[in-house]
Scaffold this motif. Structure first.
Motif, PDB file in Angstrom:
ATOM      1  N   GLN A 116      -3.693  37.849  -2.241  1.00 46.26           N
ATOM      2  CA  GLN A 116      -2.546  38.220  -1.408  1.00 46.26           C
ATOM      3  C   GLN A 116      -2.976  39.042  -0.197  1.00 46.26           C
ATOM      4  N   TYR A 157      -1.499  41.832   2.417  1.00 45.62           N
ATOM      5  CA  TYR A 157      -0.424  42.776   2.716  1.00 45.62           C
ATOM      6  C   TYR A 157      -0.701  43.420   4.054  1.00 45.62           C
ATOM      7  N   LYS A 179      10.500  41.856   9.652  1.00 42.96           N
ATOM      8  CA  LYS A 179      11.692  41.136   9.226  1.00 42.96           C
ATOM      9  C   LYS A 179      12.127  41.702   7.884  1.00 42.96           C
ATOM     10  N   ALA A 183       8.843  42.190   5.780  1.00 42.30           N
ATOM     11  CA  ALA A 183       7.873  41.107   5.811  1.00 42.30           C
ATOM     12  C   ALA A 183       7.623  40.727   7.252  1.00 42.30           C
ATOM     13  N   ILE A 205       5.524  37.449   9.742  1.00 41.48           N
ATOM     14  CA  ILE A 205       4.933  36.114   9.678  1.00 41.48           C
ATOM     15  C   ILE A 205       3.562  36.152  10.325  1.00 41.48           C
ATOM     16  N   GLY A 233       1.556  31.046   9.880  1.00 41.29           N
ATOM     17  CA  GLY A 233       2.907  30.654   9.527  1.00 41.29           C
ATOM     18  C   GLY A 233       3.376  31.146   8.168  1.00 41.29           C
ATOM     19  N   VAL A 271       4.147  34.033   5.178  1.00 37.23           N
ATOM     20  CA  VAL A 271       4.795  35.331   5.188  1.00 37.23           C
ATOM     21  C   VAL A 271       3.869  36.360   4.554  1.00 37.23           C
ATOM     22  N   ALA A 272       3.758  37.527   5.164  1.00 38.27           N
ATOM     23  CA  ALA A 272       3.026  38.635   4.544  1.00 38.27           C
ATOM     24  C   ALA A 272       3.967  39.818   4.400  1.00 38.27           C
ATOM     25  N   LEU A 273       3.804  40.544   3.304  1.00 39.61           N
ATOM     26  CA  LEU A 273       4.689  41.680   3.049  1.00 39.61           C
ATOM     27  C   LEU A 273       4.097  42.950   3.651  1.00 39.61           C
TER      28      LEU A 273
END
Lengths: 746, 173
Positions: free
Chosen positions: A607, A609, A693, A708, A710, A714, A716-718
């Motif tokens: 992941q 972040y 966002k 989050a 983008i 493309g 999504v990253a938190l």
């Protein structure tokens, strides 16, 4: 029949705009003395509201504004002094009118009861007549020197009457106009004679040409204007009418329009700012027929000095483009800035142009790249080189475009500051304190969203300062301070932040009382050795916002936690410093914009972040020797003699396949509100500007995550919520503290 | 008739008692489910989602839907119909969900979309009360099409009552 209702919204909009202008104008008159532009502005605003309201058939509103207008008109013409009582009444009327607009907007056109009351009071004042001027002539005239160009008409008339000559008999005003055209006036097609003819239609005109600048015949340029004129105009006209005549030549001449009195030629000459030295002495001093007027019944008791000061002021208000006194300039700027604050943004045309240019370039770059893309079928090194160049250019264009777009959202902070003159005025009256409000850095630009959310916290802080910080005049005198307390609101840019301060020179915070309260509330222990700063900032704790604190401590209790929460919602922080007896200073630090922030990408397992760059202190490789454990659970890291708790993001978020060996990963030290924690991640990746966002829009709040964004690919990253993780950490710590009492952790 | 009923349901977001409605149906395992077609925003291919920490397994995460961050719910695991195999036909049905927070956009992972049926209101049978993972609250009714049973879902109830509450209860934070 045209349906007017579709225009109602515009009408209300304009009403509010007009009311704002009236309010700030009235406040300026109050603080800075009269100034003709100001009164004219107010008058115009009232007039347009009246006109528009009548058009739409809102009779109560138009009727009421008519009465206000009558009062304003008297002030404008100088028949009434601009004094506090009148201004108070007008301010109340503005409030009342605003209420009427609001209720009309809500569909209720019946006037509120206060209308009748105010109408009565204004009528009473009107009925008391212009005698108001006579009643306190010296005071009023000197205290607030002048209003319009027509301020002292009666005064002048009275005095000139004594010296009356025949030539301009029958007139009420006598104006002296100095008209010094620039050399190129004639080339622009302006003909002075035509101007004079027009002036002659207004009243009785005396024209005297100054020929002193005419050169010898052999060097004369027939197209150049060498003449200047002194004009004397008598009659029943206002400054505005004269200005209108000169409208076409504004900027092409030096123009001064003064209301004169035959008795005071010398003062007048001295007072006039833009009179060119070479100009002949003013009319009245020459053998020109002295001004005269069939005096309108006017108070004979008016003192000469008052006339002088009025004229001095009036001459400052030149109609030509010359800057008036600095103060007036500032006011004008402020009132322009105050014009509007609603859903739409007024944007400087230069910003939009820049944006359009950027988009143009972007389109070109894009087409260039797509061209290369088509050529890529025959990939070669040259093609790749060009593609890379194109990409670099596209990146630059995009960044510039982004910055320009952000610019559009920026508005001067005066939008937020503008409400304070009124608030301070009203509240200081109510509290019986004398407070001077200083505003600095009003032109500092802030994101519109930030601006909107800043208003309430600022009101809170200002009220607190006035209520609890600044002392009453007696107390101030006793402690050797000036009776007038100073409250300063300032704004400035500092790095990527905007810093807003609320500073007062009042009593300051009471350290001991706060400490006592905090101890009694269990927020700190009595033995803790706390810095002053820590203690003062305790007032932002929710526990301090209870009502009893307000009366208990030196104040500053109500809603300070709300202030902090609001500021924090904006991604900022707020701190307070204070010195007993010297005052206190609340500093709000906010990001310039909410729209885009710099983020650091970190990898945990598979992941990615994002940690906002502002909250990162440093990133370090872990040295095993510096790791410590408490009770086999809490991990601590010794960083330069300070122990910071370590949070493994993989555990916090339950991410599989993450690095568990501390030395194989990295520790990102983050900070929020003075507390630090080390976030253990697998690796650092690049940095990126992120557009935040909300997850809540379509989902819900998630612990430890603030939103989050983008990524470039493309996906999504938190974005990590550092403050939230710290709180989580502190809570976990507390529960462990209970198991292992008095375990102090930095 | 169809266009009329469309009009009405758009206004009410519910099919009035005496009107028909159109439903988009999709497959989960061997079962066929339907949602009000007016709620369907789009259907897109399955794309890997970014997991959200500390949420139930059936919240697959969030995806980027043209700049909007949209949560993705795996209906198969939500209804406990065996594990999902993400294949070629696996799609995300993006729907609008109405609730206290206003309109939200969410995506449901399903095995594949099936058909669009116009259902006469009179043929809609209420779901019997049964235990299990799909509460009858989330079902607007059952309908028989070509001898098959189609379960019509109430997405608002499903999300606001079912999923939200499950997250609330299961949330670590």
């Amino acid at each position: 029949m045209i349906d007017l209702s579709e225009f109602h919204d515009v009408f209300f909009e304009e009403c509010f705009e007009g009311l704002d202008i009236m309010e700030s104008g009235l406040l300026n008159l109050d603080g800075n003395g009269a100034d003709s532009e100001q009164i004219n502005d107010i008058f115009r605003a009232a007039h347009s509201i009246k006109g528009a309201a009548a058009t739409f058939g809102f009779d109560a509103m138009s009727g009421f504004s008519h009465i206000m207008e009558t009062l304003l008109d008297e002030m404008r013409d100088g028949r009434r002094a601009v004094e506090r009582r009148g201004l108070d009444l007008l301010l109340e009327s503005v409030d009342c009118l605003r209420e009427m607009v609001n209720s009309t907007k809500a569909g209720d056109t019946t006037p509120p009861p206060v209308v009748a009351d105010l109408t009565g009071r204004i009528q009473q004042m009107l009925a008391a007549g212009p005698g108001a001027v006579a009643a306190a002539p010296a005071k009023s005239a000197t205290a607030e020197p002048e209003q319009d160009g027509a301020p002292a008409e009666e005064v002048v008339a009275a005095e000139s009457a004594e010296k009356s000559a025949d030539s301009v008999a029958g007139s009420r005003n006598l104006w002296r106009i100095m008209f010094v055209p620039f050399e190129g006036l004639l080339k622009t097609g302006n003909e002075p004679a035509r101007i004079f003819r027009e002036l002659a239609q207004l009243g009785i005109l005396e024209v005297k040409a100054d020929t002193s600048c005419i050169p010898a015949l052999d060097v004369i340029d027939p197209e150049v204007c060498y003449l200047s004129w002194n004009l004397t105009l008598g009659g029943d006209m206002t400054r505005g009418q004269i200005e209108d005549v000169f409208d076409w030549v504004t900027g092409q001449c030096e123009l001064s329009i003064d209301l004169i009195s035959g008795e005071l030629p010398t003062q007048k000459a001295a007072a006039s700012l833009s009179v060119v030295e070479s100009v002949e002495p003013p009319v009245a001093a020459t053998d020109q027929p002295a001004p005269a007027a069939a005096a309108v019944a006017a108070p004979a008791s008016v003192k000469e000095e008052s006339t002088v000061s009025e004229q001095t002021e009036s001459s400052k208000n030149q109609t030509n483009a010359e800057p008036a006194a600095e103060a007036a300039d500032g006011r004008a700027a402020a009132s322009t800035a105050a014009a509007k604050d609603n859903g739409s943004i007024r944007v400087g045309i230069d910003k939009v142009d820049a944006l359009i240019n950027m988009v143009g370039e972007l389109v070109i770059t894009q087409s260039m790249l797509s061209q290369i893309g088509e050529d890529l079928s025959r990939v070669d090194s040259i093609g790749l080189e060009r593609l890379r160049d194109g990409l670099i250019q596209l990146e630059r264009n995009t960044r510039e475009l982004q910055e320009t777009v952000l610019q559009i959202r920026m508005l001067p902070i005066s939008f937020a500051f503008n409400r304070f003159p009124r608030l301070v005025r009203d509240l200081s009256n109510k509290l019986g304190k004398r407070i001077e409000l200083k505003l600095t850095g009003e032109q500092t630009e802030v994101d519109k969203t930030v601006l909107e959310k800043l208003g309430d916290p600022l009101v809170h802080l200002v009220r607190n300062s006035m209520d609890h910080g600044l002392e009453s005049p007696e107390v101030r005198r006793a402690s050797g301070k000036s009776e007038v307390g100073v409250l300063e609101l300032s704004a400035r840019h500092e790095g990527g932040d905007i810093v807003i301060e609320v500073i007062d020179d009042g009593a300051g915070l009471n350290r001991e009382r706060i400490l006592q309260k905090a101890v009694s509330k269990g927020l700190v222990s009595a033995n803790d050795d706390l810095s002053d700063e820590r203690i003062y900032n305790l007032i932002f704790q929710p526990g301090f916002s209870t009502a009893e604190v307000v009366s208990d401590v030196s104040g500053r209790g109500v809603g300070m936690d709300v202030v902090r929460r609001n500021i924090r919602d904006l991604g900022g922080n707020v701190t307070i410093t204070s010195e007993a007896g010297q005052g206190s200073r609340v500093t709000i630090r906010l990001p310039l914009t909410l729209a885009i922030l710099d983020g650091q990408l970190v990898r945990v397992g598979e992941q990615v972040y994002i940690i906002l760059l502002v909250s990162i202190v440093e990133s370090i490789q872990i040295t095993a020797a510096n790791m410590g454990q408490i009770a086999g659970r809490s991990e601590l890291y010794r960083l330069r003699e300070q122990y910071i708790p370590v949070v493994r993001l993989s555990e916090l978020f339950g991410v599989p396949h993450a690095v568990t060996d501390l030395q194989a990963g990295l520790l990102v030290v983050v900070e929020s509100e003075g507390r630090r924690v080390g976030l253990f991640v697998d690796d650092l990746m690049g940095q990126q500007q992120v557009v935040i966002k909300s997850l809540e829009t379509n989902f819900r709040h998630v612990g430890g995550i603030s939103g989050a964004t983008i990524l470039g690919d493309g996906t999504v990253a938190l974005i990590l919520d550092v403050a939230g993780i710290l709180n989580e950490c502190a809570r976990a710590q507390e529960s462990k503290d209970r198991e292992f009492p008095r375990l102090a952790v930095a | 008739m169809t266009s009329e009923s469309t009009q009405v349901s758009r206004e009410n977001d519910f099919i009035p008692a005496d009107e028909d409605g159109q439903f988009l149906t999709f497959i989960l395992g061997n079962e066929e489910y339907g949602v009000d077609i007016l709620r369907v925003q789009e259907i897109k291919g399955w794309d890997k989602a970014t997991p959200i920490p500390n949420t139930p397994d059936y919240i697959k995460g969030v995806i980027n839907l043209r700049g909007t961050v949209v949560p993705i719910i795996d209906l198969r695991s939500c209804f406990n119909i065996g594990p999902t195999e993400y294949g070629k036909t696996t799609v995300i049905v993006v729907v609008k969900v109405l609730g206290a927070k206003g309109e939200r956009t969410m995506g449901f992972v399903v095995d594949g979309v099936s058909d669009v049926y116009t259902v006469e209101k009179s043929k809609l049978k209420p779901a019997p009360d049964f235990g299990g993972n799909v509460s009858s609250d989330f079902i607007r009714g059952l309908v028989t099409v070509d001898e098959k049973m189609v379960i019509l879902l109430d997405v608002d109830q499903l999300v606001n009552r079912g999923i939200e509450q499950a997250i609330e209860a299961g949330s670590v934070h």
